[in-house]
Design an enzyme around this catalytic site. Structure first.
Site, short mmCIF file in Angstrom:
data_model
loop_
_atom_site.label_atom_id
_atom_site.label_comp_id
_atom_site.label_asym_id
_atom_site.label_seq_id
_atom_site.Cartn_x
_atom_site.Cartn_y
_atom_site.Cartn_z
N ARG A 20 7.87 55.05 -2.07
CA ARG A 20 9.06 54.36 -1.52
C ARG A 20 8.70 52.95 -1.06
O ARG A 20 9.06 51.97 -1.69
CB ARG A 20 9.63 55.20 -0.37
CG ARG A 20 11.02 54.80 0.08
CD ARG A 20 11.08 53.60 0.98
NE ARG A 20 10.30 53.77 2.21
CZ ARG A 20 10.06 52.77 3.06
NH1 ARG A 20 10.51 51.56 2.82
NH2 ARG A 20 9.33 52.97 4.13
N ASP A 21 7.91 52.83 0.01
CA ASP A 21 7.61 51.49 0.55
C ASP A 21 6.72 50.72 -0.43
O ASP A 21 6.83 49.51 -0.57
CB ASP A 21 6.91 51.63 1.90
CG ASP A 21 7.15 50.44 2.82
OD1 ASP A 21 7.75 49.46 2.37
OD2 ASP A 21 6.73 50.49 3.99
N HIS A 209 3.39 52.73 11.65
CA HIS A 209 3.62 52.28 10.27
C HIS A 209 3.17 50.82 10.19
O HIS A 209 3.92 49.91 10.54
CB HIS A 209 5.12 52.43 9.97
CG HIS A 209 5.57 51.99 8.63
ND1 HIS A 209 5.88 52.87 7.61
CD2 HIS A 209 5.79 50.75 8.11
CE1 HIS A 209 6.28 52.20 6.55
NE2 HIS A 209 6.24 50.91 6.83
N HIS A 211 1.71 47.45 8.28
CA HIS A 211 1.46 46.66 7.06
C HIS A 211 0.21 45.82 7.35
O HIS A 211 -0.04 45.43 8.49
CB HIS A 211 2.67 45.81 6.70
CG HIS A 211 3.80 46.63 6.11
ND1 HIS A 211 4.08 46.63 4.77
CD2 HIS A 211 4.67 47.49 6.68
CE1 HIS A 211 5.10 47.46 4.54
NE2 HIS A 211 5.49 47.99 5.70
N CYS A 242 8.25 44.63 1.87
CA CYS A 242 9.68 44.83 2.06
C CYS A 242 10.42 43.71 1.35
O CYS A 242 10.17 42.54 1.63
CB CYS A 242 10.03 44.85 3.55
SG CYS A 242 11.80 45.06 3.82
N ASN A 251 1.37 48.12 2.71
CA ASN A 251 1.08 48.98 3.86
C ASN A 251 -0.43 49.15 4.00
O ASN A 251 -1.18 48.93 3.05
CB ASN A 251 1.65 50.39 3.61
CG ASN A 251 3.15 50.41 3.57
OD1 ASN A 251 3.74 50.08 2.55
ND2 ASN A 251 3.76 50.78 4.67
#
Ligand code: HMG
Ligand code: MG
Length: 301
Positions: A20-21, A209, A211, A242, A251
């Site tokens: 996803r990310d 979370h 990055h 993002c 990430n």
């Protein structure tokens, strides 16, 4: 050989966000069969939670427009959770139709990012999330919440800690089982992490979370573990970013995280060799090497 440090957990859950990310920022559309194989390889490497895709507006994130098709192709393994991102009721309807059992909503700690990422204000994002969480809970789903720009925002500068706590507490108050504190643009530093977790009154229901834009993700993770956090988000190969925050790079790489945790004698259940071969395989498909230092070191043999 592992060398333990005092005050760290015995076990950490790695919440894998690569599909996803990691993929959401790729401009060239990755074929759905590659995505399905990616998710399956992650489960095979020992992941128990793999965030598979997003039910956002397909025009906002074209890379994940195939969310329904991907879910149909997943070879679901017992003991593995496959949460998906859902911003609004339209996204929830799409996810419910496909039998999804776990979703994640994603809020902003800042006004500018709420506008850019959600087309809402800091206040009106809650009008969008409240019915989503209420309906999801009625259907028996587990709901995770993210809060983005917890440390700083490219347009507004450093984010006041009390602003993050206010947004985060409201999300938890809706009934989300966990709140993931997002350093979307990677500007946080370890003391800031300790202060933020402290301002929440401790690690209860918190995940992190990070990055790795400024190379702080592992240091920040260690600070979070020392503060008692036991769920850490990461993306295999360190891919990602993002699309609505240009300064967000990948990430924290799952392999970099697992290298550190293994060295500290902390259990993850993950097979590092399988993660590295997955990242090498994916890098060939994406047409560029993985940014993970551990992947680069181990892939060279
Ligand atoms: P909007 O334009 O305000 O939507 O976008 P709307 O509610 O006004 O609806 C407009 C039209 O879109 C309607 O269609 C809806 O049906 C349709 P029409 O009636 O005009 O034909 N629509 C949808 N279609 C399919 N799926 C949907 C959906 N929603 C509306 N879910 C919206 C608001 C939230 C939808 C939009 O801003 C959006 O999709 N944003 C997502 C952005 C995104 O995915 N960003 C990346 C993820 S966040 C992140 O990466 C950070 C994180 O990793 C943590 C960290 O690092 O900090 C989580
Ligand atoms: Mg992120």
């Amino acid at each position: 050989m592992a060398y333990r440090m005092e005050g760290l957990p015995e076990r950490v859950t790695v919440y894998e966000v690569g599909p996803r990310d990691g993929l959401q920022n790729e401009s060239a559309i990755v074929p759905v069969e590659v995505k399905a194989e990616f998710v399956d390889r992650l489960a095979d490497a020992g992941h128990t939670v793999v965030e598979a895709t997003s039910f956002v507006h397909p025009k906002w994130v074209p890379q994940l427009a195939d969310a329904a098709e991907l879910l149909g192709r997943l070879d679901r393994r017992p003991g593995v959770r496959y949460p998906v991102l859902v911003p609004n009721e339209r996204g929830l309807d799409r996810a419910l139709e496909l039998g999804v059992t776990e979703i994640a909503i994603f809020a902003s700690a800042t006004e500018t990012f709420a506008a850019k990422n959600l087309n809402r204000t800091l206040e009106s994002q809650f009008d969008m999330f409240e019915p989503v969480v209420a309906r999801a809970l009625e259907h028996g789903l587990d709901v995770r919440a993210y809060v983005s720009m917890c440390f700083g925002d490219p347009w507004e500068g450093p984010t006041p800690i009390e602003q993050v706590v206010a947004v985060g507490e409201r999300l938890l108050g809706l009934g989300c089982y966990q709140l993931s504190l997002g350093d979307t643009i990677g500007v946080g530093t370890p003391g800031h992490v300790t202060a933020l977790i402290g301002a929440f009154g401790g690690p209860d229901r918190l995940a992190v979370h990070f990055h790795d834009t400024y190379g702080q993700a592992l240091g920040n993770t260690l600070a979070a573990l020392k503060a008692g956090v036991t769920t850490v988000d990461a993306s295999t190969g360190g891919i990602g970013g993002c699309p609505y925050a240009e300064s967000a790079t990948g990430n924290l790489a799952t392999e970099d995280l697992v290298w550190m945790l293994r060295g500290l004698g902390i259990e993850t259940g993950l097979d590092l060799d399988k993660l590295v071969s997955t990242s090498t395989w994916l890098a060939e498909r994406l047409g560029r090497p993985s940014p993970s230092r551990v992947v680069q070191a181990l892939a060279k043999g």
